[in-house]
Design a protein around this motif. Structure first.
Motif: not given
Length: 325
Positions: A275-292
């Motif tokens: 559920q946390a990984l579906q959060d838009a802010n979490v997804q954006a921060r993961m993408a900023d780090q290069g994580a899939e």
């Protein structure tokens, strides 16, 4: 590697539902803070990913999430602490690829296949080999040529002996016929600082902690370890396209706990992560780090880690990689 979109879809429905309190002989879970051990120092990718998830998971579970760094011995100190914890769901560990490689590399008081409850693979990313801009290498070909002229005179940093970055670099050297000198660090944070300062000429790292520095020009990428170009580094050529056909090595972050955590607690923890990984802010921060993002189920996670133990164990044995190498 597991299909990320499929796994997110599979967990989305359960993660989006209200999660009832889990009651048992010892009361409701969770009824106190939850600890997540990071088996590496602050500043590395495990630490970064955990702290991205921490605020949203606190909101979802309604309890504090305490992130604690327990570094040492390529992650085995923190992993071992998690293995010894009470199986009550209040101690977890965000491990990485060394969970699998250490099983072959080291004599440990725990076994990765039997000593843990597997919750979820949070995400994956490739490694990148980078160099300081003041180094003369503009591309990987120039580096290998220099290494062949003067074997074992160029140092490369990794997060530790037997780490995925170390094993990937060993395979590159074996297949490319060149030799570098390995400099293992206690974690990605210290290795990054020495790389940025120019104290070590090469650094093989997952891209989470080095992506901002590549984009800023403070580190120069020479190649990545996934078979196709990364959407996060579209201009960096994979090693698979630099004469190393089908070469691929990915890192991952896997949430584990001590063996025998009750299945309902593990399922709820996995749902909270998903559920946390579906959060838009979490997804954006993961993408900023290069994580899939992955968000696998407990069953998929255990099967994946067991396969990684077998895969990398064979590489370690075949290349005679030792804890002191």
């Amino acid at each position: 590697m597991m299909n990320r979109r499929h796994l997110l879809a599979a967990t989305a429905a359960g993660a989006g539902l209200a999660m009832p309190t889990i009651a048992g002989a010892q009361g409701a879970w969770p009824d106190r803070p939850i600890r997540i051990i990071i088996p590496f120092p602050p500043g590395g990718s495990n630490d970064t990913v955990a702290r991205i998830l921490q605020p949203k998971m606190q909101e979802i579970l309604g309890r504090p999430i305490v992130v604690e760094n327990r570094a040492g011995a390529s992650g085995s100190v923190g992993n071992g602490e998690a293995a010894r914890a009470a199986p009550d769901g209040y101690t977890w560990c965000l491990a990485n690829d060394t969970l699998a490689t250490n099983d072959t590399l080291m004599q440990l008081p725990y076994r990765a296949g039997e000593s843990f409850t597997y919750c979820t693979v949070v995400g994956t990313c490739p490694y990148a080999l980078v160099t300081h801009p003041q180094q003369p290498f503009q591309n990987f070909g120039q580096l290998t040529a220099a290494a062949k002229r003067a074997p074992k005179t160029l140092n490369y940093a990794t997060t530790g002996v037997g780490s995925g970055a170390h094993i990937a670099t060993v395979l590159l050297q074996q297949r490319g016929g060149f030799e570098l000198e390995h400099v293992p660090y206690r974690g990605g944070g210290p290795a990054l600082q020495d790389s940025l300062a120019g104290h070590v000429p090469l650094f093989m790292s997952n891209i989470v902690i080095i992506l901002p520095h590549i984009r800023q020009g403070s580190l120069r990428p020479l190649g990545i370890t996934q078979k196709t170009r990364s959407r996060f580094l579209p201009d960096v050529v994979p090693f698979a396209d630099q004469g190393f056909a089908d070469f691929e090595a990915l890192t991952y972050w896997v949430l584990i706990g001590p063996a025998r955590i009750p299945a309902p607690i593990t399922a709820r923890m996995q749902q909270a992560v998903a559920q946390a990984l579906q959060d838009a802010n979490v997804q954006a921060r993961m993408a900023d780090q290069g994580a899939e993002i992955v968000a696998s189920t407990p069953q998929q996670t255990e099967a994946f880690v067991r396969a990684e133990i077998e895969k990398w164990g064979a590489v370690i044995r075949d290349n005679n990689i030792r804890a002191d190498s």
